[in-house]
Design a protein around this motif. Structure first.
Motif, PDB file in Angstrom:
ATOM      1  N   PRO A  15       0.739  -1.338  -0.033  1.00 35.22           N
ATOM      2  CA  PRO A  15      -0.101  -0.142   0.161  1.00 35.22           C
ATOM      3  C   PRO A  15       0.657   1.152  -0.007  1.00 35.22           C
ATOM      4  O   PRO A  15       0.443   2.289  -0.456  1.00 35.22           O
ATOM      5  CB  PRO A  15      -0.716  -0.166   1.198  1.00 35.22           C
ATOM      6  CG  PRO A  15      -0.244  -1.193   2.117  1.00 35.22           C
ATOM      7  CD  PRO A  15       0.468  -2.042   0.956  1.00 35.22           C
ATOM      8  N   GLU A  16       2.141   1.113   0.325  1.00 32.49           N
ATOM      9  CA  GLU A  16       2.811   2.288   0.460  1.00 32.49           C
ATOM     10  C   GLU A  16       3.679   2.693  -1.211  1.00 32.49           C
ATOM     11  O   GLU A  16       4.196   3.526  -1.072  1.00 32.49           O
ATOM     12  CB  GLU A  16       3.977   2.232   1.561  1.00 32.49           C
ATOM     13  CG  GLU A  16       3.640   2.293   2.917  1.00 32.49           C
ATOM     14  CD  GLU A  16       2.547   3.321   3.244  1.00 32.49           C
ATOM     15  OE1 GLU A  16       2.884   4.420   2.896  1.00 32.49           O
ATOM     16  OE2 GLU A  16       1.269   2.911   3.839  1.00 32.49           O
ATOM     17  N   SER A  17       3.493   1.634  -1.948  1.00 31.55           N
ATOM     18  CA  SER A  17       4.080   1.778  -3.296  1.00 31.55           C
ATOM     19  C   SER A  17       3.342   2.825  -3.863  1.00 31.55           C
ATOM     20  O   SER A  17       2.161   3.394  -3.438  1.00 31.55           O
ATOM     21  CB  SER A  17       4.350   0.638  -4.101  1.00 31.55           C
ATOM     22  OG  SER A  17       2.632   0.241  -4.228  1.00 31.55           O
ATOM     23  N   PRO A  76      -9.775  -4.482   6.231  1.00 32.32           N
ATOM     24  CA  PRO A  76     -10.035  -5.699   6.705  1.00 32.32           C
ATOM     25  C   PRO A  76     -11.643  -5.979   5.833  1.00 32.32           C
ATOM     26  O   PRO A  76     -12.152  -7.016   5.401  1.00 32.32           O
ATOM     27  CB  PRO A  76     -10.273  -5.925   8.118  1.00 32.32           C
ATOM     28  CG  PRO A  76      -9.131  -5.237   8.457  1.00 32.32           C
ATOM     29  CD  PRO A  76      -9.240  -3.863   7.967  1.00 32.32           C
ATOM     30  N   ASP A  77     -12.106  -4.665   5.507  1.00 30.09           N
ATOM     31  CA  ASP A  77     -13.580  -4.748   5.055  1.00 30.09           C
ATOM     32  C   ASP A  77     -13.584  -4.206   3.534  1.00 30.09           C
ATOM     33  O   ASP A  77     -14.298  -4.912   3.001  1.00 30.09           O
ATOM     34  CB  ASP A  77     -14.609  -3.857   5.724  1.00 30.09           C
ATOM     35  CG  ASP A  77     -14.653  -4.329   7.350  1.00 30.09           C
ATOM     36  OD1 ASP A  77     -14.804  -5.807   7.498  1.00 30.09           O
ATOM     37  OD2 ASP A  77     -14.740  -3.661   8.181  1.00 30.09           O
ATOM     38  N   PHE A  78     -12.778  -3.204   3.264  1.00 31.50           N
ATOM     39  CA  PHE A  78     -12.611  -2.786   1.799  1.00 31.50           C
ATOM     40  C   PHE A  78     -11.458  -3.263   1.180  1.00 31.50           C
ATOM     41  O   PHE A  78     -10.436  -3.185   1.703  1.00 31.50           O
ATOM     42  CB  PHE A  78     -12.856  -1.234   2.027  1.00 31.50           C
ATOM     43  CG  PHE A  78     -12.620  -0.552   0.916  1.00 31.50           C
ATOM     44  CD1 PHE A  78     -13.724  -0.602  -0.128  1.00 31.50           C
ATOM     45  CD2 PHE A  78     -11.380  -0.101   0.168  1.00 31.50           C
ATOM     46  CE1 PHE A  78     -13.760   0.167  -1.522  1.00 31.50           C
ATOM     47  CE2 PHE A  78     -11.101   0.435  -1.062  1.00 31.50           C
ATOM     48  CZ  PHE A  78     -12.584   0.575  -1.874  1.00 31.50           C
ATOM     49  N   LYS A 109      -6.058  -7.154   5.471  1.00 31.86           N
ATOM     50  CA  LYS A 109      -6.853  -7.117   4.001  1.00 31.86           C
ATOM     51  C   LYS A 109      -7.909  -7.818   4.161  1.00 31.86           C
ATOM     52  O   LYS A 109      -7.927  -9.003   4.849  1.00 31.86           O
ATOM     53  CB  LYS A 109      -5.441  -7.266   3.035  1.00 31.86           C
ATOM     54  CG  LYS A 109      -4.587  -6.847   3.047  1.00 31.86           C
ATOM     55  CD  LYS A 109      -4.582  -5.144   2.848  1.00 31.86           C
ATOM     56  CE  LYS A 109      -3.417  -4.374   2.716  1.00 31.86           C
ATOM     57  NZ  LYS A 109      -2.476  -4.611   3.739  1.00 31.86           N
ATOM     58  N   ASP A 110      -9.121  -7.701   3.370  1.00 32.64           N
ATOM     59  CA  ASP A 110     -10.245  -8.342   3.229  1.00 32.64           C
ATOM     60  C   ASP A 110      -9.769  -9.575   2.341  1.00 32.64           C
ATOM     61  O   ASP A 110     -10.603 -10.387   2.290  1.00 32.64           O
ATOM     62  CB  ASP A 110     -11.297  -7.469   2.651  1.00 32.64           C
ATOM     63  CG  ASP A 110     -11.016  -7.095   1.020  1.00 32.64           C
ATOM     64  OD1 ASP A 110      -9.797  -7.198   0.451  1.00 32.64           O
ATOM     65  OD2 ASP A 110     -11.903  -6.993   0.138  1.00 32.64           O
ATOM     66  N   ALA A 111      -8.770  -9.726   1.938  1.00 37.97           N
ATOM     67  CA  ALA A 111      -8.243 -10.883   1.081  1.00 37.97           C
ATOM     68  C   ALA A 111      -8.096 -12.102   2.354  1.00 37.97           C
ATOM     69  O   ALA A 111      -8.199 -13.099   1.721  1.00 37.97           O
ATOM     70  CB  ALA A 111      -6.931 -10.813   0.426  1.00 37.97           C
ATOM     71  N   SER A 112      -8.095 -11.658   3.521  1.00 37.74           N
ATOM     72  CA  SER A 112      -7.942 -12.944   4.463  1.00 37.74           C
ATOM     73  C   SER A 112      -9.379 -13.620   4.816  1.00 37.74           C
ATOM     74  O   SER A 112      -9.305 -14.403   5.723  1.00 37.74           O
ATOM     75  CB  SER A 112      -7.094 -12.305   5.653  1.00 37.74           C
ATOM     76  OG  SER A 112      -7.861 -11.277   6.272  1.00 37.74           O
ATOM     77  N   ASN A 113     -10.354 -13.021   4.365  1.00 36.71           N
ATOM     78  CA  ASN A 113     -11.696 -13.148   4.823  1.00 36.71           C
ATOM     79  C   ASN A 113     -12.101 -14.550   3.824  1.00 36.71           C
ATOM     80  O   ASN A 113     -12.356 -14.389   2.605  1.00 36.71           O
ATOM     81  CB  ASN A 113     -12.609 -12.048   4.668  1.00 36.71           C
ATOM     82  CG  ASN A 113     -14.026 -12.470   5.013  1.00 36.71           C
ATOM     83  OD1 ASN A 113     -14.440 -13.657   5.221  1.00 36.71           O
ATOM     84  ND2 ASN A 113     -14.766 -11.478   5.312  1.00 36.71           N
TER      85      ASN A 113
END
Length: 456
Positions: free
Chosen positions: A3-5, A20-22, A119-123
């Motif tokens: 995200p810092e890139s 975690p949601d978006f 991150k939401d990818a972990s859901n």
């Protein structure tokens, strides 16, 4: 992941901060496709002179562009709610072009950080899009590879593509799965009496199994095998649509095409449409410009073979590497204007060869003026006059300028014309100097110019 890139900050500036949601899944409702028209796209591609075309069937992102049974995360059920692969397949084939489907989905395994709880990818609710939850560095599971292969077979069986294009990361799939798909696809072509082909990157398939692909690059010399470049019509950091992209000038696109064909390659050109299904006007204009050139000069491209030498001029200077990424011959200005990164663009001193039957085509990548002298069509001895000049090569003396391959004999030339003009041109084969050809009074097109040399 980063995200810092620059890309990460750009994403968050436009779409919002990742939480975690978006996340990426929340872009799907914005991918509306309401103006997507497969017939219009196919017509544009045909008018551009393309002989094959098609969509990315599934990118690294896990979002399938066809109505797949393997996942609800697809364009038929979400976003545009259209079977994009199916509609384009029908439209492209109706225009007489070969149908391509591109696959990047092997990389979905590591493309999203499913191990990152921020991150939401972990859901696991979204694993059908982001890929199964796993620890960073884990190898793909059997279930993942079964779905990878199943999606490919589904597209092959349902839509019958002529060309399956693979991005990198094919080698993270277990080899027997890859073999199974390759076998299924080539056998499906035999079953329907169709010529089909697979392309691949790096060494992801053994030599001879498919067509070797070079992303943003080109073979730097004539090769003994076929290869293809995938590159993009824009001159920016994106393979999709972004505002304020710069698009390649038509001249550069044509030079890229001619350069590759003369080195025994093909060109696959990416077009990034907008979220609403429209193709940017700049991209349309560039494609139509290529089409206008190919209407006149396509004879020197379609159905040709590479000759025994690919060309001459500054752009012919070979490197020690067999192929290289050369800024994709991109970031270049108009002919012979200097660029900070790339030096001089192709121009009137660059000539590329193709052949078909008894015809040799010499494409000049800039207007040469009243005449052109093609040096590599005669042997050079270092002498420019006298008996010893013809047919003699002193490699110690002249190795630097010597280009191996066939040369022309004075009595084998039947006629020389320029495509788009058609009138016989005066010519002279000058020993140790070259083939000198007088140009027509008027240019027959706006960019590269093709001499048609008919041999007896």
């Amino acid at each position: 992941m980063n995200p810092e890139s620059e890309w990460g900050r750009d994403f968050e500036r436009v779409h919002g901060k990742l939480t975690p949601d978006f996340g990426y899944k929340d872009l799907i409702p914005k991918f509306t496709g309401e103006n997507f028209n497969a017939d219009e796209w196919a017509d544009l591609f045909a008018r551009s002179g393309a002989k094959f075309a098609g969509p990315v069937a599934e990118h690294h992102d896990g979002f399938a562009m066809w109505d797949t049974k393997y996942s609800k995360w697809n364009a038929a059920q979400m976003g545009p709610k259209r079977d994009v692969v199916g509609e384009l397949g029908k439209a492209i084939k109706n225009k007489g072009m070969k149908f391509v489907t591109a696959f990047h989905h092997s990389a979905n395994w590591y493309f999203f950080p499913t191990w990152d709880k921020t991150k939401d990818a972990s859901n696991p609710e979204f694993s059908g899009l982001y890929g199964p939850i796993h620890e960073e560095g884990d190898v793909p599971t059997k279930e993942y590879m079964d779905e990878w292969k199943g999606k490919l077979i589904e597209v092959v069986d349902n839509y019958q593509p002529d060309f399956v294009w693979f991005d990198f990361a094919l080698d993270i799939i277990r080899e027997d799965y890859v073999k199974d798909f390759v076998t299924h696809y080539y056998n499906s072509g035999l079953d329907r009496n169709a010529e089909v082909i697979i392309s691949y990157k790096h060494h992801d398939l053994p030599p001879g199994v498919g067509l070797f692909d070079l992303e943003l690059g080109a073979a730097s010399k004539l090769t003994h095998y076929d290869w293809i470049t995938d590159t993009t019509i824009d001159n920016g950091p994106s393979w999709g649509y972004r505002p304020n992209l710069e698009y390649e000038p038509v001249n550069n696109l044509i030079d890229n095409l001619v350069y590759r064909v003369s080195n025994n390659g093909y060109l696959l050109l990416n077009i990034g449409p907008k979220w609403d299904g429209t193709i940017p006007e700049e991209a349309k204009n560039a494609l139509l410009g290529m089409g206008e050139w190919l209407k006149i000069n396509g004879e020197a491209i379609y159905g040709t073979r590479a000759w025994t030498k690919s060309g001459e001029g500054p752009g012919h200077e070979e490197t020690e590497e067999e192929y290289e990424v050369v800024g994709d011959l991109k970031d270049l200005g108009p002919d012979n204007e200097e660029d900070e990164d790339e030096g001089a663009d192709f121009g009137k001193d660059d000539i590329r060869f193709t052949t078909k039957g008894n015809v040799l085509y010499a494409t000049i990548l800039g207007w040469p003026g009243k005449s052109v002298t093609i040096k590599s069509l005669v042997r050079h001895s270092g002498a420019t006059e006298g008996k010893k000049a013809w047919g003699y090569v002193d490699l110690d003396e002249d190795a630097q300028g010597h280009i191996s391959g066939y040369y022309l004999y004075p009595d084998e030339i039947d006629s020389i014309t320029m495509l788009g003009d058609g009138n016989a041109l005066d010519w002279e084969l000058i020993p140790a100097v070259g083939l000198k050809v007088q140009m027509p009074m008027q240019r027959p097109c706006d960019h590269a110019y093709v001499l048609k040399i008919v041999r007896k």
